[in-house]
Design a protein around this motif. Structure first.
Motif, PDB file in Angstrom:
ATOM      1  N   PHE A  16      12.234  -7.556 -18.217  1.00  0.00           N
ATOM      2  CA  PHE A  16      12.594  -8.978 -18.151  1.00  0.00           C
ATOM      3  C   PHE A  16      12.029  -9.714 -19.350  1.00  0.00           C
ATOM      4  N   GLU A  21      12.737 -15.069 -14.946  1.00  0.00           N
ATOM      5  CA  GLU A  21      13.795 -14.051 -14.803  1.00  0.00           C
ATOM      6  C   GLU A  21      13.329 -12.963 -13.821  1.00  0.00           C
ATOM      7  N   LYS A  25      14.903 -12.239  -9.945  1.00  0.00           N
ATOM      8  CA  LYS A  25      15.435 -10.914  -9.610  1.00  0.00           C
ATOM      9  C   LYS A  25      14.729 -10.339  -8.377  1.00  0.00           C
ATOM     10  N   GLU A  28      15.789 -11.855  -5.077  1.00  0.00           N
ATOM     11  CA  GLU A  28      17.131 -11.464  -4.605  1.00  0.00           C
ATOM     12  C   GLU A  28      17.082 -10.213  -3.724  1.00  0.00           C
ATOM     13  N   GLN A  29      15.946  -9.529  -3.698  1.00  0.00           N
ATOM     14  CA  GLN A  29      15.837  -8.287  -2.929  1.00  0.00           C
ATOM     15  C   GLN A  29      15.848  -8.552  -1.425  1.00  0.00           C
TER      16      GLN A  29
END
Length: 200
Positions: A16, A21, A25, A28-29
């Protein structure tokens, strides 16, 4: 190295460009679904943004490790609901204090304390609203009556304040607002029961 709740993640920091960022990410898991992030540690030091999108300004080349700690939403909600009992106590004490100050004709101190009280009430209703949206309450009637009563009283108190009738405001706080605030203990109890049933 990226650690999420004690488990090393398959993500690598250097994949990243910046911290924001990376965090987006990770969020979003699926693992973090229905969880609330409580702490982010960068190189073993606690991180929280001082200004919006500060994480974007932190390049990953300065980062050796990121640790993210989270708790289930229901667990966080239970802990917030425990705090709400304390807030009800603060609102009760605050309204008594304001009434007393108005009766002693200490208007400037009373008005200042009253503004603080209004802020606490606003925050309280905001927290209640968040919990209500997250956990649909089964006892809607009790909740709605409590909201209606406190909203109506706040409206009445605003009118009285505009007329600068401090003794009437003291009476409203002591004889109507205090009993209305007391009813919120039952509402909080019901919210806690609803959270427990979701958590269960």
């Amino acid at each position: 190295m990226i650690i999420i709740d004690g488990q090393e993640s398959s993500f690598k920091v250097n994949n990243f460009a910046n911290l924001e960022e990376l965090l987006v990410k990770v969020m979003e898991q699926d693992y973090l679904e229905n969880r609330v992030v409580t702490d982010v540690l960068i190189n073993d030091e606690s991180f929280s943004e001082i200004y919006p999108h500060q994480a974007e300004d932190i390049e990953t080349r300065e980062i050796a490790s990121v640790e993210i700690r989270s708790v289930p939403v229901a667990e966080m909600a239970m802990s917030i609901s425990r705090e709400l009992y304390k807030v009800v106590q603060i609102m009760s004490e605050g309204s008594r204090k304001v009434a007393e100050l108005f009766r002693q004709a200490d208007d400037s101190e009373a008005l200042e304390t009253y503004q603080d009280l209004l802020e606490v009430i606003r925050d309280f209703l905001g927290m209640i609203g968040v919990l209500r949206n997250e956990f649909s309450l089964q006892e809607q009637k009790v909740f709605n009556e409590a909201v209606e009563e406190i909203s109506s009283l706040l409206g009445e108190m605003t009118e009285v304040m505009e007329n600068e009738d401090w003794i009437l405001l003291a009476d409203l706080l002591e004889y109507e607002f205090l009993p209305a605030v007391d009813k919120w203990k039952q509402v909080i109890h019901l919210i806690r029961e609803d959270i427990k049933s979701v958590k269960g």
